[in-house]
Design a protein around this motif. Structure first.
Motif, PDB file in Angstrom:
ATOM      1  N   THR A  60     -10.969  11.747 -23.953  1.00 44.09           N
ATOM      2  CA  THR A  60     -10.012  11.623 -22.862  1.00 44.09           C
ATOM      3  C   THR A  60      -8.999  10.510 -23.080  1.00 44.09           C
ATOM      4  N   VAL A  62      -5.673   8.824 -24.355  1.00 42.33           N
ATOM      5  CA  VAL A  62      -4.346   9.327 -24.710  1.00 42.33           C
ATOM      6  C   VAL A  62      -4.162   9.131 -26.214  1.00 42.33           C
ATOM      7  N   ASP A  64      -2.937   8.088 -29.726  1.00 44.00           N
ATOM      8  CA  ASP A  64      -2.131   6.929 -30.131  1.00 44.00           C
ATOM      9  C   ASP A  64      -0.713   7.310 -30.543  1.00 44.00           C
ATOM     10  N   SER A  66       1.374   9.408 -29.403  1.00 48.91           N
ATOM     11  CA  SER A  66       2.060  10.216 -28.393  1.00 48.91           C
ATOM     12  C   SER A  66       3.236   9.510 -27.731  1.00 48.91           C
ATOM     13  N   VAL A  73       1.503  14.779 -22.404  1.00 52.36           N
ATOM     14  CA  VAL A  73       1.054  14.836 -23.793  1.00 52.36           C
ATOM     15  C   VAL A  73       0.172  16.065 -23.948  1.00 52.36           C
ATOM     16  N   SER A  75      -2.175  17.948 -26.833  1.00 53.04           N
ATOM     17  CA  SER A  75      -2.814  17.896 -28.146  1.00 53.04           C
ATOM     18  C   SER A  75      -3.226  19.304 -28.559  1.00 53.04           C
ATOM     19  N   TRP A  82      -2.514  15.412 -21.104  1.00 53.70           N
ATOM     20  CA  TRP A  82      -2.578  14.156 -20.354  1.00 53.70           C
ATOM     21  C   TRP A  82      -1.288  14.020 -19.567  1.00 53.70           C
ATOM     22  N   VAL A  84       0.778  11.124 -18.237  1.00 60.02           N
ATOM     23  CA  VAL A  84       0.816   9.687 -18.487  1.00 60.02           C
ATOM     24  C   VAL A  84       1.948   9.062 -17.681  1.00 60.02           C
ATOM     25  N   ASP A  88       1.999   3.758 -19.251  1.00 56.10           N
ATOM     26  CA  ASP A  88       1.188   4.334 -20.334  1.00 56.10           C
ATOM     27  C   ASP A  88      -0.268   4.577 -19.946  1.00 56.10           C
ATOM     28  N   ALA A  90      -3.083   7.082 -18.367  1.00 52.24           N
ATOM     29  CA  ALA A  90      -3.310   8.505 -18.090  1.00 52.24           C
ATOM     30  C   ALA A  90      -3.707   8.653 -16.627  1.00 52.24           C
ATOM     31  N   THR A  93      -6.189  14.029 -17.038  1.00 54.24           N
ATOM     32  CA  THR A  93      -6.328  14.752 -18.302  1.00 54.24           C
ATOM     33  C   THR A  93      -7.218  15.955 -18.069  1.00 54.24           C
TER      34      THR A  93
END
Length: 187
Positions: A60, A62, A64, A66, A73, A75, A82, A84, A88, A90, A93
């Motif tokens: 969970t 965030v 690095d 991003s 974000v 993935s 996420w 965010v 910065d 989150a 998520t």
């Protein structure tokens, strides 16, 4: 003197019997193991936030790579999104079900949005559609099924660009992902 109807006798008997059963169960429960009190005190890092002061599990955190600032974000490898905030952190998520056409890693911007239910490329009624990319002639967007279901497996050869999520997550992303919001896609 009036005679008591048989139905009242039955009701009274059943009530007395039920009270006796509850009392017997209470006596048995009192004989069971008791929890022990401990002297655990809150630490200075405790707060109303369940994740404050605690290290986030790797799944969970965030990613690095991003970027920074307020963003969505996505993935590809973790099949996770996420939301965010500007600091910065989150805010939320969640796991997603990707379509068969994936966006390339990079930075995108939320372009258009569709709040009214529409039919997705897989024939499912969807809502909270947040478009941010296009690839291979397919629009790529976040959405959720109106009925909250997960997407069916696509038929062989069908290309879909929808990135689906649970209904509550779709609502949260819809609120967060206003037009112009940055979307960062990472591996």
């Amino acid at each position: 003197m009036r005679a008591v109807p048989a139905s009242k006798v039955w009701v009274t008997g059943l009530t007395v019997g039920a009270i006796a059963v509850v009392a017997a169960l209470a006596v048995q429960a009192d004989k069971g193991a008791k929890p022990e009190a401990t002297s655990v005190r809150p630490t200075a890092t405790a707060s109303a936030s369940p994740s404050a002061g605690a290290k986030k599990p790797a799944a969970t955190a965030v990613p690095d790579d991003s970027g920074t600032g307020r963003r969505i974000v996505y993935s590809l490898g973790e099949k996770r999104v996420w939301l965010v905030d500007a600091s910065d952190a989150a805010r939320r998520t969640f796991a997603v079900w990707p379509g068969t056409v994936a966006p390339d890693p990079g930075n995108y911007t939320v372009g258009t949005r569709s709040g009214d239910p529409i039919t997705g490329s897989d024939g499912v009624k969807i809502e909270h559609v947040v478009y941010f990319a296009a690839k291979s002639g397919k629009n790529i967007a976040f959405s959720n099924a109106v009925d909250g279901s997960s997407p069916p497996p696509p038929a062989a050869g069908i290309q879909t660009g929808g990135i689906r999520m649970k209904k509550a997550d779709g609502s949260a992303l819809w609120t967060f992902g206003e037009t112009g919001t940055t979307v960062v896609v990472v591996n």
